[in-house]
Design an enzyme around this catalytic site. Structure first.
Site, PDB file in Angstrom:
ATOM      1  N   ASP A 120      57.087  28.019  25.729  1.00  0.00           N
ATOM      2  CA  ASP A 120      55.576  27.878  25.414  1.00  0.00           C
ATOM      3  C   ASP A 120      55.517  29.161  24.614  1.00  0.00           C
ATOM      4  OD1 ASP A 120      53.150  26.653  27.220  1.00  0.00           O
ATOM      5  OD2 ASP A 120      52.643  28.399  26.333  1.00  0.00           O
ATOM      6  N   ASN A 160      55.778  18.569  24.075  1.00  0.00           N
ATOM      7  CA  ASN A 160      54.493  18.242  24.822  1.00  0.00           C
ATOM      8  C   ASN A 160      53.061  19.344  24.448  1.00  0.00           C
ATOM      9  OD1 ASN A 160      52.890  17.934  27.945  1.00  0.00           O
ATOM     10  ND2 ASN A 160      53.332  19.900  27.502  1.00  0.00           N
ATOM     11  N   TYR A 168      42.289  15.878  15.881  1.00  0.00           N
ATOM     12  CA  TYR A 168      43.278  15.647  17.217  1.00  0.00           C
ATOM     13  C   TYR A 168      43.712  14.077  17.116  1.00  0.00           C
ATOM     14  CZ  TYR A 168      44.372  15.870  22.280  1.00  0.00           C
ATOM     15  OH  TYR A 168      45.252  15.839  23.312  1.00  0.00           O
ATOM     16  N   LYS A 222      47.580  12.840  16.959  1.00  0.00           N
ATOM     17  CA  LYS A 222      48.080  12.081  18.103  1.00  0.00           C
ATOM     18  C   LYS A 222      48.525  10.637  17.536  1.00  0.00           C
ATOM     19  CE  LYS A 222      47.796  15.255  21.188  1.00  0.00           C
ATOM     20  NZ  LYS A 222      49.153  15.723  21.797  1.00  0.00           N
ATOM     21  N   THR A 251      44.154  19.486  33.650  1.00  0.00           N
ATOM     22  CA  THR A 251      45.055  20.648  33.123  1.00  0.00           C
ATOM     23  C   THR A 251      44.095  21.855  32.411  1.00  0.00           C
ATOM     24  OG1 THR A 251      45.038  19.809  30.953  1.00  0.00           O
ATOM     25  CG2 THR A 251      46.483  18.740  32.442  1.00  0.00           C
ATOM     26  N   ASP A 282      56.435  29.811  19.274  1.00  0.00           N
ATOM     27  CA  ASP A 282      54.999  28.839  18.759  1.00  0.00           C
ATOM     28  C   ASP A 282      55.537  27.852  18.053  1.00  0.00           C
ATOM     29  OD1 ASP A 282      52.969  28.023  17.199  1.00  0.00           O
ATOM     30  OD2 ASP A 282      52.583  29.903  16.425  1.00  0.00           O
ATOM     31  N   VAL A 283      55.357  26.586  18.437  1.00  0.00           N
ATOM     32  CA  VAL A 283      55.763  25.321  17.896  1.00  0.00           C
ATOM     33  C   VAL A 283      55.572  25.150  16.425  1.00  0.00           C
ATOM     34  CG1 VAL A 283      56.182  24.088  20.073  1.00  0.00           C
ATOM     35  CG2 VAL A 283      54.051  23.810  18.724  1.00  0.00           C
TER      36      VAL A 283
END
Ligand code: NAD
Length: 260
Positions: A45, A98, A164, A168, A199, A71-72
């Protein structure tokens, strides 16, 4: 002629999994679900303290987990941390991409371009980079599995979320294309589209609004729990799930199925 029955392996024991966005929500539930099945988990994460807390909780329950800060959206770091985790555990069997952020930006937003770029970097570009970094390791596994996390926003849309949604939807395309490309190597690539889930991402929505939305939109008439998504991810990663690839699965309490 029907081939003879072959018992398939339904165990994740000692399988090595790399889960991004694992400090919170569905990623944390996924890390725990894998650990509960005896898998060895890289808890990854951007929030190092959050990842460490999840890994420590898994270890306290007798599981095998190690936290990695990443940090992806940082291309160089993705490669480095995937290699670091795989070297630590001695391989890699499953990648669960994810990590995500919500991006609310109506099309007239003055800094729309920046929001778009950030959204695509974290939600889409990071996924192909994670796959590319993981592939040399996954190729050494006898049951390599990739699960990407998109959203029902990839299948339908909500006003104000075009960046977004676009990112996606890109994840679903990436998933199918990689499934086709990697199928001959026995590597499966599947995508989960969560619906409304309790979440960190949805924590700011008032309970009353959530209940109303779920009542009107979902078949189950409620928000989902992170564990309910984690268990589908886990199923896609079983060695036995060897002929399931290129699919996009809504885990949405029936949201996409419901008209009225
Ligand atoms: P969450 O906010 O609880 O968890 C997301 C995690 O990703 C956090 O721990 C965060 O620190 C981490 N993260 C954010 N940016 C990162 C980065 N650049 N590098 C590494 N880690 C980063 O949210 P969640 O709902 O569990 O989200 C998980 C995934 O599910 C996301 O991809 C999200 O878009 C998707 N999703 C969520 C819902 C929902 O209703 N909650 C619905 C559909 C899809």
């Amino acid at each position: 002629m029907t081939p003879p029955y072959k018992k398939l392996d339904r165990s994740l024991r000692n399988r090595i999994v790399f889960v991004t966005g694992a400090a919170s929500g569905m990623g944390a539930a996924t890390a725990r679900a894998f650990a509960d099945e005896g898998a060895r988990v890289a808890v990854v994460d951007i929030r190092a303290d959050g990842a460490e807390a999840v890994a420590a909780a898994i270890r306290a329950d007798g599981g095998d987990a190690r936290a990695f800060a990443l940090d992806v959206a940082d291309a160089e770091a993705v490669k480095r941390v995937v290699d670091e985790a795989a070297t630590h555990f001695g391989g890699l069997d499953c990648l669960v991409a994810n990590a995500g952020i919500s991006v609310y930006a109506p099309i007239d937003t003055p800094d729309y371009d920046e929001r778009w770029a950030q959204g695509l970097a974290v939600l889409l570009t990071a996924q192909q980079r994670l796959v590319r970094a993981a592939l040399p390791w996954l190729r050494k596994s006898d049951a390599a599995r990739i699960v990407t996390i998109a959203s029902t926003e990839a299948l339908g849309a909500t006003a104000g979320h075009s960046a977004y949604s676009a990112a996606k939807a890109g994840v679903t395309g990436l998933t199918r294309a990689l499934a086709v490309e990697l199928g001959r190597e026995g590597i499966t690539v599947n995508c989960i589209c969560p619906g409304p889930i309790e979440t960190g991402m949805t924590a700011d929505i008032p309970d009353e609004s959530k209940q109303k939305y779920a009542r009107i939109r979902t078949a189950m008439r409620r928000y989902g729990r992170p564990e309910e998504v984690a268990h589908v991810t886990l199923s896609l990663c079983l060695p036995a799930a060897s002929y399931l690839t290129g699919v996009v699965i809504p885990v949405d309490g029936g949201l996409m199925a419901r008209n009225a």
